[in-house]
Design a protein around this motif. Structure first.
Motif, mmCIF file in Angstrom:
data_model
loop_
_atom_site.group_PDB
_atom_site.id
_atom_site.type_symbol
_atom_site.label_atom_id
_atom_site.label_comp_id
_atom_site.label_asym_id
_atom_site.label_seq_id
_atom_site.Cartn_x
_atom_site.Cartn_y
_atom_site.Cartn_z
ATOM 1 N N ILE A 1 31.251 32.145 39.787
ATOM 2 C CA ILE A 1 30.171 32.702 39.096
ATOM 3 C C ILE A 1 28.821 32.921 39.669
ATOM 4 O O ILE A 1 28.456 31.836 40.129
ATOM 5 C CB ILE A 1 30.073 32.002 37.647
ATOM 6 N N HIS A 2 28.278 34.117 39.696
ATOM 7 C CA HIS A 2 27.218 34.440 40.252
ATOM 8 C C HIS A 2 26.133 34.428 39.058
ATOM 9 O O HIS A 2 26.592 34.613 38.080
ATOM 10 C CB HIS A 2 27.126 35.835 41.053
ATOM 11 N N ASN A 3 24.831 34.319 39.819
ATOM 12 C CA ASN A 3 23.632 34.521 38.808
ATOM 13 C C ASN A 3 23.675 35.989 38.688
ATOM 14 O O ASN A 3 23.573 36.647 39.874
ATOM 15 C CB ASN A 3 22.298 33.917 39.352
ATOM 16 N N ALA A 4 23.852 36.614 37.531
ATOM 17 C CA ALA A 4 23.702 38.066 37.358
ATOM 18 C C ALA A 4 22.473 38.572 37.810
ATOM 19 O O ALA A 4 22.459 39.979 38.239
ATOM 20 C CB ALA A 4 24.005 38.363 36.024
ATOM 21 N N ARG B 1 31.008 28.874 26.767
ATOM 22 C CA ARG B 1 31.435 30.314 27.022
ATOM 23 C C ARG B 1 31.945 30.421 28.336
ATOM 24 O O ARG B 1 32.783 31.059 28.838
ATOM 25 C CB ARG B 1 30.503 31.187 26.674
ATOM 26 N N GLN B 2 31.085 29.774 29.240
ATOM 27 C CA GLN B 2 31.430 29.873 30.761
ATOM 28 C C GLN B 2 32.903 29.235 30.988
ATOM 29 O O GLN B 2 33.512 29.853 31.609
ATOM 30 C CB GLN B 2 30.393 29.321 31.643
ATOM 31 N N SER B 3 33.012 28.018 30.449
ATOM 32 C CA SER B 3 34.262 27.352 30.639
ATOM 33 C C SER B 3 35.407 28.070 29.903
ATOM 34 O O SER B 3 36.606 28.138 30.372
ATOM 35 C CB SER B 3 34.231 26.080 29.747
ATOM 36 N N MET B 4 35.086 28.769 28.808
ATOM 37 C CA MET B 4 36.295 29.423 28.267
ATOM 38 C C MET B 4 36.681 30.654 28.933
ATOM 39 O O MET B 4 37.911 30.920 28.949
ATOM 40 C CB MET B 4 35.743 29.943 26.829
ATOM 41 N N ASP C 1 27.912 35.643 34.560
ATOM 42 C CA ASP C 1 26.339 35.077 34.735
ATOM 43 C C ASP C 1 26.515 33.775 34.538
ATOM 44 O O ASP C 1 26.673 33.010 33.619
ATOM 45 C CB ASP C 1 25.592 35.834 33.625
ATOM 46 N N SER C 2 26.123 33.075 35.567
ATOM 47 C CA SER C 2 26.051 31.643 35.802
ATOM 48 C C SER C 2 24.760 30.892 35.266
ATOM 49 O O SER C 2 24.776 29.856 35.040
ATOM 50 C CB SER C 2 26.259 31.275 37.288
ATOM 51 N N SER D 1 33.327 27.869 40.524
ATOM 52 C CA SER D 1 32.636 27.531 41.865
ATOM 53 C C SER D 1 31.624 28.310 41.503
ATOM 54 O O SER D 1 31.313 29.560 41.089
ATOM 55 C CB SER D 1 33.279 28.042 43.010
ATOM 56 N N LEU D 2 30.181 27.710 41.951
ATOM 57 C CA LEU D 2 28.968 28.439 41.474
ATOM 58 C C LEU D 2 28.464 29.014 42.692
ATOM 59 O O LEU D 2 28.436 28.427 43.606
ATOM 60 C CB LEU D 2 28.059 27.427 41.082
#
Ligand code: SF4
Ligand code: SF4
Lengths: 312, 534
Positions: free
Chosen positions: B270-273, B326-329, B307-308, B340-341
């Protein structure tokens, strides 16, 4: 007067122990919080540069060794040295250090007096020319701790108001209570210093006083020493109303906040506790929050965060 | 010497409390020592009427003054009701212990002030002391929540006269702290004044619905609604990915298919958008590198899965939990083994550490930083690299969230030492670094003259550090690289470098870590880093 001293002393010690215990328990009883660790975390392997277990790939599969002794020593060290103050505001440290040393040593002195009195009750002669080595050691250790306590405490409580007024930042945040404390602590240490220097150069009277305490017999003491002891008892009763619990809570804060890097692993006790906390209800009233629902519901409920509530 | 400020002045209605004085802010090395313009634009008369700027003439939130005494009273009462909730184990179990500790045990010794880059850079303006916010809050609590007797309050210096303007100033002041937590690091009492800034923000947000719109409306709310705080929808993401693939082909001659929504992949990255919009070269470099190293990875197109960012970490627990879930879902629905971030500091801290006590059961999917993997790729020789391709001066910025707040210090250094012959550290660095000045949401906050403030004040210490790190090659003729493995910090550097004219005066380019790695790849025909990126 001797009886009064005995009663007052017991009340003072029981009071301070009970209130400190209640305060520490209240601190510990607060629920587990969100992780808010801050590096360096001293029990970590790479604490020297502030590294954590997150520096490894798939950290959850790796051991996380913790050096608890190192962190304990680290946290205790600053109770004595106040290194950060020495580095950052040396003039302040010059007074703050003896002020704290006075505090630590006066408590230590009284604890040692208690043990000395027990030893005397058991037949040990304590003095500079005692036939027993232990008696001579006790004598000099008591003389040093008491002497340091009185000198450092008096110096510190004289210097603290000066630096508090002279330093711009400290002055802005000074409160009347600070100056009351300096004055009061000055009378406590100063009375001890005076009675030591003028009346009781061997600090014999404190052993007599403690022997009286453990045998419940009123001790015969000079008025000056009596005044100091009464002031010291009041000091003990007053301490829990100040921020002095920080000697203990700062260490708790290191362990339970700053260095709390315990991950929430699946199936752990922590995970169970958190699941319970997520069931608690929120009463926040922001429009993006479903007031009255649980944390878990608030975080997952459809329609929020945008669903505006109707104003009643 | 500035006028000394008494705490009581904070509550005095009317005049502005502090002004950034160009003669007092810390000096920068030449040619930045010549101050040609006022460091902070003044607000227009009309703006001042509409928004309260009585703290320092700067606006991050800009509360509108109440129209009537009744409105003022209602505002204060609502705030006080929120304040009580901060001390409830139901409403604030999340931070009750650290907050209570700080408020009860700070001895106001001011050691933390000298650690605070904002306070120092401002020329030691009293309002920016880390202790100012907690002190005001403490007084409000003693006077209006605990309702201590007046004599006790006077004795303990905890009396305060509350009015709307005090709260408006307090709300603004909570947004003059980058939450870098440098102050907390030096406190011998274990107190954390940065947390108090966050908790004040929380009362305003969770109770009053007040937060900078870049964090809330256009930030976390938008992220939960469309998928990203940038406003980028999943469909737009797919278009950008096509663009990125074309760019990669153009730059490297390679055809790489970026894996999107690949079920059962080993790792969801996941990137920062913000990277998708402003720095696509970072995404390109990741795609090239992971492809070359044979990593089994994927991106997601689910809400929040691409979007992290999690702005809640700076101002609102509930918004934080919503985004983390939501990110985990997104990861769960793809069936990946781990998350991974990418290069984003606050996303690291939020997603890996803070979310740790929010995610339970099957949402508690293992999460890690991408940096250790990058380190392995570089140090274990999984790809061929030629350090001479990076033979220009490079320095490293430590994002507070990734370094001081979670202890990822060494991997990025080991990489740079391996691939950048002219790598040099800033002083201080590692866990003692200075914030970029854009922490806690500042880098995205564009309200009125706030960007001036974050360049002139909160980022000034960092600016000084960067220039000092390159003091042996100060001129623009030697191109230099500031490695900042964090989107948020890059946003701050973009604006701050523009503000000071850094490219023209010093020739410093900022960028990520992975770009440097790819730049050193021997099988790329052209250098990957293009100095025109500035
Ligand atoms: S937060 Fe810590 S360092 Fe700062 S004034 Fe309080 S006690 Fe001192
Ligand atoms: S968190 Fe950073 S900016 Fe905020 S008060 Fe502390 S040192 Fe200053």
């Amino acid at each position: 007067m001797g009886t009064l001293i005995i009663v007052l002393t017991y009340i003072a010690y029981v009071f301070i122990v009970v209130v400190y215990t209640v305060k520490v328990l209240a601190w510990l009883r607060m629920p587990p919080h969100i992780r808010w660790d801050l590096y360096p975390v001293i029990h970590e392997e790479h604490y020297r540069y502030g590294g954590s277990y997150y520096e490894q790939q798939e950290w959850w599969k790796k051991p996380r060794p913790k050096n608890t002794w190192r962190s304990l020593l680290y946290s205790l060290k600053d109770n004595f040295t106040m290194g950060e103050y020495y580095e950052r505001n040396r003039l302040y440290w010059l007074f703050l250090f003896p002020w704290h040393i006075g505090f630590i040593f006066i408590i230590t002195f009284h604890i040692l007096c208690f043990f000395a009195a027990v030893a005397m009750y058991g037949g040990l002669d304590i003095g500079a020319v005692s036939a027993h080595l232990a008696g001579r050691v006790f004598y000099y250790v008591l003389l040093c701790t008491g002497g340091i306590a009185f000198i450092a405490g008096t110096f510190g409580s004289l210097g603290m108001p000066i630096i508090r007024l002279a330093d711009r930042g400290l002055r802005t945040y000074a409160m009347p209570m600070n100056f009351f404390n300096y004055l009061f602590f000055f009378t406590v240490y100063g009375s001890g210093l005076l009675s030591w220097l003028v009346l009781d150069p061997n600090l014999d009277e404190y052993r007599t006083y403690w022997l009286g305490l453990i045998t419940l017999t009123a001790p015969a003491l000079h008025t000056m020493t009596l005044i100091h002891i009464i002031l010291f008892d009041i000091f003990l009763i007053y301490l829990p109303f100040t921020r002095s619990t920080h000697y203990i809570t700062r260490i708790l804060a290191y362990y339970f906040i700053r260095w709390d890097d315990e991950p929430n692993l699946p199936g752990s006790d922590l995970e169970r506790q958190i699941a319970g906390l997520l069931g608690r209800k929120v009463s926040w009233e922001g429009n993006h929050i479903p007031t009255g629902k649980s944390w878990a519901e608030a975080a997952t409920e459809r329609g929020f965060p945008e669903g505006k509530k109707e104003k009643p | 010497m500035k006028k000394e400020m008494k705490i009581d002045e904070f509550c005095r209605p009317g005049e502005q409390l502090a002004e950034i004085d160009p003669a007092e802010i810390i000096p920068l090395p030449p040619p930045y020592d010549r101050i040609e313009k006022a460091p902070i634009r003044k607000l227009a008369e009309e703006q001042r009427k509409r928004m309260d700027a009585s703290l320092d003439g700067v606006v991050a939130i800009g509360l509108t003054p109440p129209a009537s005494p009744e409105e003022e009273k209602a505002f204060i009462e609502k705030f006080l009701a929120g304040l009580e909730k901060l001390f409830s184990a139901d409403d604030n179990w999340t931070f009750l212990q650290p907050l209570t500790h700080t408020l009860e045990y700070c001895v106001k010794c001011q050691i933390c002030s000298d650690a605070c880059p904002t306070y120092l850079a401002s020329g030691r303006q009293d309002i920016y002391r880390p202790t100012m916010r907690p002190e005001i809050l403490r007084r409000i609590i003693h006077t209006y929540v605990k309702k201590d007797h007046l004599l006790l309050r006077k004795f303990q210096g905890s009396d305060i006269d509350l009015n709307w303007q005090t709260l408006a100033r307090l709300a603004e002041l909570a947004y003059r702290c980058t939450l870098c937590r440098r102050c907390a690091q030096v406190c011998l009492l274990g107190c954390d004044n940065a947390l108090v800034s966050r908790e004040i923000r929380k009362v305003f947000s969770q109770q009053m619905g007040i937060a900078p719109k870049e964090l809330h409306e256009k930030g976390s709310v938008q992220q939960l609604r469309v998928g990203s705080s940038t406003g980028m929808t999943p469909a737009a993401l797919k278009n950008i990915m096509e663009f990125v693939e074309e760019e990669i082909e153009e730059k490297t001659g390679r055809k790489i298919k970026i894996p999107v929504d690949k079920k059962g992949a080993d790792m969801l990255l996941i990137h920062n958008a913000g990277e998708f919009m402003a720095w696509p070269e970072n995404l390109e470099a990741f795609a090239i590198l992971l492809d070359a190293a044979g990593v089994d990875w994927t991106l997601s197109t689910e809400i929040a899965g691409y979007d992290s960012v999690n702005y809640g970490v700076w101002y609102d627990d509930i918004q934080f939990a919503r985004v983390a879930i939501r990110q985990s879902m997104a990861a769960k629905s793809l069936g990946v083994r781990k998350i991974s971030l990418g290069e984003c500091g606050h996303a690291h801290k939020a997603g890996i550490v803070v979310a740790d006590r929010v995610l339970t059961g099957d949402l508690n999917i293992p999460r890690e930083s991408i940096l250790p993997l990058l380190e392995e790729i570089v140090l274990r020789g999984r790809i061929k690299l030629d350090p001479s391709r990076n033979n220009f001066p490079v320095t490293l910025h430590d994002p507070c969230n990734m370094v001081r707040l979670m202890g990822i210090v060494a991997p990025q250094r080991r990489i740079l030492k391996q691939i950048c012959p002219q790598f040099r550290e800033m002083e201080p660095h590692g866990v003692e670094n200075y914030c970029c000045g854009g922490g806690s949401g500042f880098a995205i906050t564009q309200s009125t003259n706030f960007p001036d403030w974050r360049s002139a004040v909160s980022g000034r210490m960092k600016m000084k550090q960067i220039l000092t790190a390159f003091e042996d090659v100060p001129g623009p003729e030697v191109k230099k690289y500031l490695c900042a493995p964090c989107s948020n910090c890059k946003g701050q550097f973009r604006d701050m470098f523009e503000y000071y004219g850094v490219w023209e005066k010093s020739g410093i380019l900022y960028g990520g870590l992975v770009e440097l790695i790819v730049n050193a790849m021997t099988n790329l025909k052209k250098p990957f880093i293009q100095w025109e990126w500035h």
